[in-house]
Structures are given as structure tokens and as C-alpha cells.
Design an enzyme around this catalytic site. Structure first.
Site, PDB file in Angstrom:
ATOM      1  N   ASP A  84       1.068  -1.160  -0.011  1.00  0.00           N
ATOM      2  CA  ASP A  84       0.077   0.144   0.069  1.00  0.00           C
ATOM      3  C   ASP A  84       0.810   1.213   0.155  1.00  0.00           C
ATOM      4  OD1 ASP A  84      -2.219  -1.642   0.308  1.00  0.00           O
ATOM      5  OD2 ASP A  84      -2.436  -1.005   2.520  1.00  0.00           O
ATOM      6  N   ASP A 100      -4.903  -3.614   4.964  1.00  0.00           N
ATOM      7  CA  ASP A 100      -5.355  -3.088   6.201  1.00  0.00           C
ATOM      8  C   ASP A 100      -6.885  -3.380   6.435  1.00  0.00           C
ATOM      9  OD1 ASP A 100      -5.871  -1.062   4.286  1.00  0.00           O
ATOM     10  OD2 ASP A 100      -4.464   0.307   5.541  1.00  0.00           O
TER      11      ASP A 100
HETATM   12  P1  ATP Z   1      -3.650   2.874  -0.218  1.00  0.00           P
HETATM   13  O1  ATP Z   1      -4.448   1.940  -0.672  1.00  0.00           O
HETATM   14  O2  ATP Z   1      -2.284   3.024  -0.463  1.00  0.00           O
HETATM   15  O3  ATP Z   1      -3.418   3.093   1.373  1.00  0.00           O
HETATM   16  P2  ATP Z   1      -5.073   5.376   0.087  1.00  0.00           P
HETATM   17  O4  ATP Z   1      -5.110   5.454   1.517  1.00  0.00           O
HETATM   18  O5  ATP Z   1      -5.123   6.330  -0.891  1.00  0.00           O
HETATM   19  O6  ATP Z   1      -3.958   4.187  -0.342  1.00  0.00           O
HETATM   20  P3  ATP Z   1      -7.764   4.589  -0.045  1.00  0.00           P
HETATM   21  O7  ATP Z   1      -7.865   4.640   1.601  1.00  0.00           O
HETATM   22  O8  ATP Z   1      -8.684   3.374  -0.629  1.00  0.00           O
HETATM   23  O9  ATP Z   1      -6.394   4.319  -0.617  1.00  0.00           O
HETATM   24  O10 ATP Z   1      -8.192   5.986  -0.421  1.00  0.00           O
HETATM   25  C1  ATP Z   1      -8.739   5.984  -2.027  1.00  0.00           C
HETATM   26  C2  ATP Z   1      -8.957   7.503  -1.992  1.00  0.00           C
HETATM   27  O11 ATP Z   1     -10.424   7.903  -1.424  1.00  0.00           O
HETATM   28  C3  ATP Z   1      -8.027   8.688  -1.626  1.00  0.00           C
HETATM   29  O12 ATP Z   1      -7.338   8.936  -2.625  1.00  0.00           O
HETATM   30  C4  ATP Z   1      -8.980   9.748  -1.440  1.00  0.00           C
HETATM   31  O13 ATP Z   1      -9.451  10.535  -2.552  1.00  0.00           O
HETATM   32  C5  ATP Z   1     -10.388   9.200  -0.951  1.00  0.00           C
HETATM   33  N1  ATP Z   1     -10.368   8.938   0.658  1.00  0.00           N
HETATM   34  C6  ATP Z   1      -9.477   8.478   1.441  1.00  0.00           C
HETATM   35  N2  ATP Z   1     -10.120   8.532   2.770  1.00  0.00           N
HETATM   36  C7  ATP Z   1     -11.012   9.204   2.642  1.00  0.00           C
HETATM   37  C8  ATP Z   1     -12.305   9.395   3.494  1.00  0.00           C
HETATM   38  N3  ATP Z   1     -11.771   9.298   4.747  1.00  0.00           N
HETATM   39  N4  ATP Z   1     -13.422   9.946   3.191  1.00  0.00           N
HETATM   40  C9  ATP Z   1     -13.539  10.194   1.910  1.00  0.00           C
HETATM   41  N5  ATP Z   1     -12.597   9.924   0.865  1.00  0.00           N
HETATM   42  C10 ATP Z   1     -11.596   9.429   1.333  1.00  0.00           C
END
Ligand code: ATP
Length: 901
Positions: A327, A640
Site C-alpha cells: 500500500d 489493512d
Molecule cells: P493506500 O491503498 O495506499 O492506503 P489510499 O489510502 O489512498 O491508499 P484509500 O484509502 O482506498 O487508499 O483511498 C482512496 C481515495 O479515497 C483517496 O485517494 C481519497 O481521494 C479518498 N479517501 C480516502 N480517505 C477518505 C475518507 N476518509 N473519506 C472520503 N474519501 C477518502
């Protein structure tokens, strides 16, 4: 009378426990209840007693054979030999039992580290505690990804779905409610209850604990199901198979020695004893125990380096890992978000830069183009800014804790992405509490990584409205589609802005509002299609972790490919990947939507040069793992969230995040890293390689010494000499002297080159090509010195029993030198300090003392048919046996020069 909890309404259940729903139990009540009901744990599987482990050592065909030999020796009047065999067997079993017992104890201790956590309301505060501390009547909170810590009756449930497969076998998640249900409903139909051992797949809830520990439904099942069996790792199974092949070979050797003995007119008892001891010398009986110890030591070392091993097989898979899929957020980056830019839907479009670091709400707002500072007063008057901030604060589950409560610095609870929004709002002078109080939340759709958005419904001035936030594409696609052209233009402009922010390695969130609307838990995010008013973008910085860049460089040297799999935007992902050295250009990145268009074959073909997968749904991770595995890769995969579980299970090493990981992800993984750091995975790979290398060193050592003894004996018989060793001496060599040395190789420290060469193929034979090349040199040198000494001394007319003692000593000293040889395939035995491995020094000292005793201590010497050796002979033996070392040192010099090994 026993209460039927699902039949009562929630209020009655709470009343029955006499607990206040807002405050939960008090610490004092809990103490009393814990004394009454005990901890909320299932009784631990009973560990085998030391005596049990000791007795189990006797359940081996080899020991049966030795016992038969002892009985025959006794029947033939060789009482001393009979006794020696029994004592040697007991001694060996004792050493094995102690080693195995310690390995088991350390593994059990580590298992206890992976304890379930629960969010429990105590004295009015929501605390994250060990689930074992729960008592009946405790109020606990559940969110997506949590493991249910104990059986509970739901008091509140917000689109709650629970996977109850472990309890009911039902694979689909079950929707939960709060209403009372008929008493006759069976367990799967008690939708207002949650049960220990199950997992929340979505939504959130509050429940009251109705029972704990073994009185839970899971406890009843566990009691019925009894013990779970211990599964052998692949390497353990291969070692077992190897042991069996060798055991078979040893039977052939037994017959060969027997026939040769008969041909040379040896006494029947002598032949029998020698043949049996020879058989024992061939079988690597210490190997399975050494293997357990090696794995346990590896697990312990990993624990020190912040990796908890949940399944032993992970250790060996880590050793042959060829790809690490990781990730981005929190693993490669620090997950310390700071809002640095925002964009407002004004005409013309405005971009504002925000300064400040960390979670301290201090910083300036400046217009991007004019650099004009926006004072708090100006921002308070700016309706566009205020609407964006209201959405950012309301559609948010995090909290910012001021230093008045925590003296050190500003702290956050919840998701850092959301907390950063609060920090930004507070920097602009907004009173967070007041704003939240003005917009009470009525309903919500929690963040869903598949939709990449979150929505909350609020009451504002007598009407309800819904705030949404999420990935820009997700929000744009649902934006209000009226007054078409003007709106489309604005959205197009914002897509460009979002892209530009992404290319600066920023994480971008889009915000929107739906006036006069309600959230429907049935329709979920689909119910929001085409009706969102766009409010703006907020971009956050999440700097890479300092240790990651060197760790990725280490992976490159070690022939391991790093693949970033992220939910974030492609531009952001590529920018970070380039900073860290994972990828060079956007050509090496594939987005989730592109992935969907590829067939399995096309994906597999693309795999080798794809370094980044962006905007990926958790479900797509499974496809990526399978595709890599189809190309022969051994895959370690981080995860996660709840939806990461299938990919974590499929990967050769599922790696869960200890800090941010859900309980479901931890349960599905083979290892848990306690600091969520990519560098820790690389360290675990290095430890995995070390365990494997050390087991191979041990294997080489055992094999060479066994073949050496065998050849010396066969040569003596072939050339018509008397037996070069007494049977009990062979037993001593293999079961006592060797045991003192085996552990030392397992404890060898890492060599530089362990992480400078490609991973070992998972199906590589235990005795690989390089080992097979080394063996002839090592065996030839030992045989020449041992048999040469035996032959020369016999030729010189030295009495047979003296020659036997001396030959016995040559073999033992060869064993010591071979131990040094096996430390490294190419580095000199003396490079890298010997003291770097105190076990080796200790093992050699013990082996020396033991040999001294068996040669010079009369009572023992009598039993082992030895006679004291003159000191000068002892030195001469040392000199002759050192041939073993010099030959291998020469080979190593050649190997280092030609770099063939
Ligand atoms: P990784 O998979 O590497 O942990 P990540 O944390 O960016 O990456 P996700 O958590 O799936 O992956 O988030 C994807 C997208 O969703 C983010 O790029 C953001 O635009 C949006 N996002 C992340 N967290 C939130 C949240 N709490 N509320 C709304 N949108 C969110």
C-alpha cells in the site's frame, strides 16, 4: 432465570445489567466483575509438558532400533554397551526436548502478542483496551473491520453488516438490526446480536456485552471442537521427506556393512552393533528439532524487528519472496497529512495555499496567484470557503485534541486524512465544536474504499442536507448535471486542477453537498447519483517515510521487485513512486479502470514492467496477486482493510498493518508488522532468508560428517582392517557431540551477501547445486585425514584400541573444522569475527570438554572403549584434521575470485 437477550428490547438489556449507556461500566465494577467472571478469553490450549515433549522423542523408528540394539547387546553380555546406548539415547532426547520446549514456549509467547483490541466505554470514556478485559454489561463500539470481542446485544446499528462464517458457516455478511426478535429465533437469525469470533464488514454499532469468555457461543463451539492440529510448514514437510529418504538409504547401508562385516569374519555382535550405529550416523535425527528451533529463533528475531509471525510458514515464504506488493498511505508514506492547497468553485476558479506543519492548527492562507494573505476575518466572510469547510468538518469522524488535554503536542484520533481537514478548518478560525453542534449528524454512509467516498446527513436550520467527500472522480461522476455547459466547464477545470495537485504528489479530496436530501441505507452511494453540488477540492501532503527509499534500494539489490498498489490517484501514486525509486515514469503505472479492461493473459504479460497500480479497489488486489503468482512469483502483500482479506489470504505472505490494520486483515495475514512501515517488511524478508540459509548450513554440516564416518568405516571393511571406531563411539559422535554443535549454525548472524543476491527459488532442492559442488572437497578432506590417520597408525603397529580412540578423535576434530567451514559458502571461516556468534564458540568449548571427558575421564572412557591419547598425538591430530579447513579455505578463495558461487 436465564435471559433471552434477543427477545428483549435494547433498553431492557441495558437495564438488566444496571449500566449507564453514556458512561459504561466504572473501573471499580469491572474489577469486581473480572474477579467473578474471569478474563474474556477462551481457555488456552494446554501446552505440552516438558515430560511430554521428552517422551515424544522416543517415538521414532531410530530410537526403537537403538533399543533393540541395546537389548541384543545386553543378551550377548555386553552390559556396558547396552547401558551406553540407553544413556546416550536419554541424553539426546533430553537435549532435543529442552530445545523443542524452549522453541514452543517462545512461539506461544508471541502468539499472545496478537491480541484482539476492543473499543470499550468505561467511566464515560471510550478506551481501546485488550478484548480480554471485557466484562458482562460493558458497552463497546464496533466499526468496519473490527473483530467482535464478545457476545453482545446491539443498542445502535448503522448499516451494520457482520461476517459470521466462523460461527454459522454462512459466507455472506449478515445485516444487523436493533429491534427485539422472537425468542425462538436460532443463532443465525438473531440479527440484533453480535458474536465473538465474527467480524464487522461494514457500518458501525454500539453493543452491550451479555457474556464473556468460554460462556460465549464461540467458547461453546471451541469446547466441542477440541484442539486444532498444528500444520507443518512446507520446509518442515520437505525436511521430513528428506529424513525419510535418508532413513531408507541407511537401511541399505546397514545391509552393506553387515555383509562386508560377515565377509571379513567380524564377530556377529560387533557387526550388528557397528551396522546399527552406522545407520544412526546417517539419519539426521537432530534435524526436525533443529528446524523447529531455527524457525522459533527466526520468529523471535522478527519480533525484535517489529514483525509478529502468526503462521510459521511465513518465515520460509519471506525468505523466497520475489515481489512485495505494498500500500502507499502509511506504509511508504508517514500518514501524517497536512492540508497544503484548496480550490474553490468560484468564477474564475480560486486556488489557495495553506501553510503550517503537523497537527498544530497554526498557518496562513494565501491566494495562489496573487500571494495575497487571507485573514481569518476575510475567510469568515467567504461563503464558498465556509461551505467547503463546513463539509470538511461535518463529513468527518476524526477528532483534534488540544494540548490542554495532552501536554506534549496536538494529537488526533481517527483517520489522519480527516484529522488534517479539522486542522485546516481550525487554522482558518473556525470553532469546530460549535460548527458540529450547529449541524447535528442524523445518518451516515461510512467511507467505502470501493466507492472511494463517504456521506453524512445533517440537520441544518430545520432541513436536512447531505455532505459528501471522496476521490475527485467519484464525486465528479455524481455531480449535479443541470445547466449543462457551464457546469461541465467548471468540472473539467477542476479535473485539471485535481490532476495538477496529484502530480505534485498530493492526496486530493473533493467535496459536495446535496440540499434537502436524506441518506438511504438501502440505496447507499447509488442513491446520490447526479444530485451533488460541487463545493471544492482540498489537497494534502503526506511525505514519504525516510527509511523507505533505502529499503527499496535494498530490495533492488536483493532481486525483489516492489509494486505499489494504492487507492490513490495515478498521478499522486506515480509522483510518490518516482520519489522513492519504485518507478521511473507513468508508463509503469496501471489504473484500476485500465486493469478491468485487461484479460488475465494481458495482465500477466504486463506484470513484469508494472510498478504502480493506482485507483485500485481492494477486490482487484486479489487479481494482481494471482497474476503475479501465475508468473512464478512468491508474493508478499500488505493490507489493512476488510476487503483486503482475500488478497492477503491468497498471497504467499499476507502482511497486515499493526497500527491501522483491521482485525479482519490481521486474521487473514501470516505476519503483522507493528509499525506499518515498508522497511520492516524488508527486514522480515532478510530474517526469512537468514533462517533458510542457516538451515542449509546445518544440513550441509550434518550430511558431510555423516558421509565422512560412513566412508571411513566402509573403506576399513573393504581393505580388511578392524573396525576404525567402536559402535558406541559412533553413537557418541552423532547423538552427543553433534547436538552440542547444531544450534550454533542456526544462530549464525546475517552475511552481507544474504541481501545481495536474488531470492532462492521456492522449489530449490534442499541440497542445492552449490552445496553439491562443495561436498566432494569437504568429504574428501575429512576422509583423507581420518582414514589416512587410521591406516598410518595401524601400519605403524599401534594397538587397535589406541588407533580407535585416535581415529575417533580425528573424526571429532574434523567435525569441529567442518562446523567452521559451513559458516559461509564463500567467506573465510575467520572473516567476520567468530565471536559474532557466541553460540558457535560455546558449542565448540562444550564439544571440546565432552571429548576431553570421554577420552581422559576413566569411568566414561571405560564405557566408550577409549584410551587416553598422548598430548603430542592430540596436536598431530589437530594438524592432520585441519586439512578439512585448509582445503575449504582454498576453495573459497577460488570461489571468491571467480565469483562462481
Ligand atoms: P493506500 O491503498 O495506499 O492506503 P489510499 O489510502 O489512498 O491508499 P484509500 O484509502 O482506498 O487508499 O483511498 C482512496 C481515495 O479515497 C483517496 O485517494 C481519497 O481521494 C479518498 N479517501 C480516502 N480517505 C477518505 C475518507 N476518509 N473519506 C472520503 N474519501 C477518502
Amino acid at each position: 432465570m436465564k435471559k433471552i437477550w434477543h427477545e428483549l428490547v435494547a433498553g431492557e438489556v441495558v437495564q438488566a445489567f444496571g449500566v449507564n449507556v453514556k458512561c459504561g461500566r466504572t473501573a471499580l465494577e469491572c474489577k469486581k466483575l473480572q474477579a467473578q467472571f474471569g478474563l474474556n478469553t477462551l481457555p488456552e490450549q494446554k501446552r505440552r509438558s516438558v515430560l511430554g515433549i521428552f517422551l515424544r522423542q522416543f517415538l521414532s523408528p531410530l530410537i526403537y532400533l537403538l533399543m533393540i540394539a541395546s537389548a541384543i547387546a545386553f543378551a550377548l553380555g555386553n552390559y556396558k554397551d547396552a547401558l551406553v546406548i540407553v544413556v546416550v539415547v536419554i541424553l539426546n532426547s533430553l537435549v532435543s526436548a529442552v530445545q523443542e520446549g524452549r522453541a514452543e514456549a517462545s512461539l506461544a509467547a508471541l502468539r499472545r502478542l496478537t491480541k484482539l483490541k476492543a473499543k470499550i466505554l468505561r467511566d464515560g470514556q471510550l478506551l481501546e483496551l485488550d478484548a480480554s478485559e471485557l466484562v458482562p454489561g460493558d458497552i463497546y463500539h464496533l466499526t468496519a473491520g473490527d473483530g467482535v470481542p464478545t457476545d453482545g446485544r446491539l443498542l445502535e446499528a448503522n448499516v451494520l453488516q457482520v461476517s459470521e462464517a466462523s460461527l454459522t458457516g454462512e459466507s455472506m455478511p449478515v445485516a444487523k438490526i436493533v429491534d427485539a426478535l422472537p425468542a425462538e429465533n436460532s443463532l443465525p437469525d438473531r440479527a440484533n446480536m453480535v458474536y465473538a469470533g465474527t467480524y464487522v464488514t461494514s457500518g458501525r454499532a454500539i453493543a452491550v456485552a451479555v457474556t464473556t469468555g468460554s460462556r460465549n457461543e464461540l467458547g461453546k463451539i471451541a469446547a466441542m471442537a477440541g484442539k486444532t492440529s498444528q500444520v507443518k510448514t512446507r520446509l518442515e514437510a520437505r525436511i521430513d521427506a528428506f529424513g525419510k529418504t535418508v532413513a531408507l538409504a541407511s537401511v541399505t547401508i546397514f545391509l552393506l556393512v553387515f555383509i562386508l562385516g560377515l565377509l571379513h569374519g567380524m564377530k556377529m555382535t560387533e557387526i550388528f552393533m557397528v551396522a546399527i550405529s552406522q545407520m544412526v550416523s546417517i539419519v539426521p535425527e537432530g534435524l526436525p528439532v533443529a528446524m523447529t528451533v531455527a524457525l522459533a529463533v527466526g520468529v523471535q528475531r522478527m519480533a525484535k524487528r517489529r514483525t509478529i509471525v502468526r503462521k510459521l510458514s511465513a518465515v520460509e515464504s519471506l525468505g523466497s519472496t520475489t515481489v512485495i506488493c505494498t500500500d502507499k498511505t502509511g506504509t511508504l508514506t508517514k500518514n501524517e497529512m497536512t492540508v497544503v492547497q484548496l480550490a474553490l468553485p468560484t468564477k474564475p476558479l480560486r486556488r489557495i495555499k495553506v501553510s503550517g506543519t503537523g497537527y498544530e492548527p497554526v498557518g496562513d492562507f494565501k491566494e495562489d496567484v496573487t500571494e495575497e494573505v487571507q485573514t481569518q476575518h476575510m475567510l469568515a466572510q467567504d461563503s464558498n470557503f465556509q461551505r467547503l469547510m463546513t463539509a470538511a468538518v461535518c463529513c468527518n469522524d476524526a477528532e483534534l485534541v488540544s494540548p490542554d488535554d495532552v501536554p506534549a503536542s496536538w494529537q488526533i484520533t481517527g483517520d489522519p486524512t480527516e484529522a488534517a481537514l479539522l486542522v485546516c478548518a481550525q487554522k482558518s478560525g473556525i470553532n469546530l465544536q460549535a460548527l458540529k453542534a450547529k449541524n447535528p449528524r442524523i445518518a451516515e454512509l461510512p467511507f467505502d474504499p470501493n466507492f472511494k467516498m463517504m456521506a453524512t446527513e445533517h440537520q441544518q436550520d430545520g432541513r436536512s442536507l447531505v455532505y459528501v467527500k471522496g476521490a475527485p472522480e467519484a464525486i465528479f461522476s455524481k455531480c449535479f448535471a443541470s445547466s449543462a455547459d457551464e457546469h461541465k466547464e467548471i468540472l473539467e477545470a477542476f479535473k485539471e486542477v485535481a490532476d495538477d495537485m496529484g502530480q505534485q504528489a498530493l492526496r486530493v479530496l473533493a467535496f459536495g453537498v446535496i440540499d434537502d436530501a436524506h441518506i438511504s441505507s438501502q440505496r447507499g452511494f447509488d442513491g446520490l447519483n447526479g444530485c451533488i453540488h460541487f463545493l471544492g477540492l482540498i489537497a494534502q501532503m503526506d511525505p514519504p517515510r525516510d527509511e523507505v527509499k533505502p529499503a527499496i534500494a535494498e530490495c533492488v539489490r536483493a532481486g525483489i521487485k516492489t509494486v505499489m498498489i494504492t487507492g490513490d490517484h495515478k498521478a499522486t501514486a506515480v509522483a510518490i513512486a518516482r520519489q522513492l525509486g519504485i518507478a521511473k515514469s507513468a508508463n509503469e503505472a496501471v489504473s484500476g479502470s485500465e486493469l478491468d479492461l485487461l484479460s488475465d493473459e494481458q495482465l500477466a504479460a504486463k506484470m513484469e514492467h508494472t510498478k504502480v497500480f493506482a485507483r485500485v479497489h481492494p477486490e482487484q488486489k486479489l487479481r494482481i496477486v494471482k497474476s503475479l503468482q501465475s508468473r512464478g512469483h512468491v508474493v508478499a502483500m500488505t493490507g489493512d482493510g476488510v476487503n483486503d482479506s482475500p488478497a492477503l489470504v491468497q498471497a504467499d505472505v499476507g502482511v497486515a498493518m499493526g497500527v491501522t490494520g483491521t482485525e479482519v486483515a490481521k486474521e487473514a495475514s501470516k505476519i503483522v508488522i507493528t509499525d506499518d512501515n515498508f522497511a520492516t517488511i524488508v527486514a522480515a524478508v532478510a530474517e526469512g532468508r537468514l533462517v533458510y540459509q542457516n538451515i542449509k548450513k546445518l544440513l550441509l554440516f550434518l550430511f558431510v560428517t555423516s558421509v565422512d564416518e560412513l566412508l571411513v568405516l566402509l573403506l576399513a571393511l573393504l581393505f580388511g582392517f578392524h573396525a576404525p571406531l567402536a559402535a558406541v563411539q559412533i553413537l557418541w559422535l552423532n547423538l552427543v557431540s553433534e547436538s552440542a554443535l547444531t544450534v550454533s549454525l542456526i544462530m549464525e548472524p546475517m552475511e552481507d551477501q544474504d541481501m545481495h543476491r536474488p531470492p532462492v527459488p521456492a522449489n530449490e532442492p534442499l541440497l542445492d547445486q552449490k552445496m553439491l559442488h562443495r561436498m566432494p572437497f569437504m568429504i574428501a578432506a575429512s576422509v583423507v585425514s581420518t582414514f589416512g590417520w587410521f591406516w598410518a597408525r595401524t601400519y605403524m603397529g599401534v594397538p587397535a584400541n589406541v588407533v580407535q580412540s585416535e581415529t575417533f578423535t580425528v573424526l571429532v576434530v574434523c567435525q569441529w573444522f567442518n562446523l567452521l567451514n559451513c559458516r559461509s559458502p564463500q567467506a573465510s571461516a575467520f572473516s567476520g569475527s567468530l565471536l559474532g556468534n557466541p553460540w558457535l564458540v560455546g558449542g565448540l568449548i562444550i564439544a571440546n570438554i565432552l571429548h576431553g571427558l570421554v577420552i581422559y575421564w576413566k569411568p566414561l572412557a571405560e564405557f566408550f572403549h577409549t584410551t587416553p591419547i598422548a598430548l603430542e598425538s592430540f596436536f598431530a591430530i589437530g594438524l592432520v584434521a585441519s586439512l578439512v579447513l585448509w582445503v575449504e579455505e582454498l576453495r573459497k578463495i577460488y570461489a571468491r575470485r571467480s565469483l562462481t558461487i
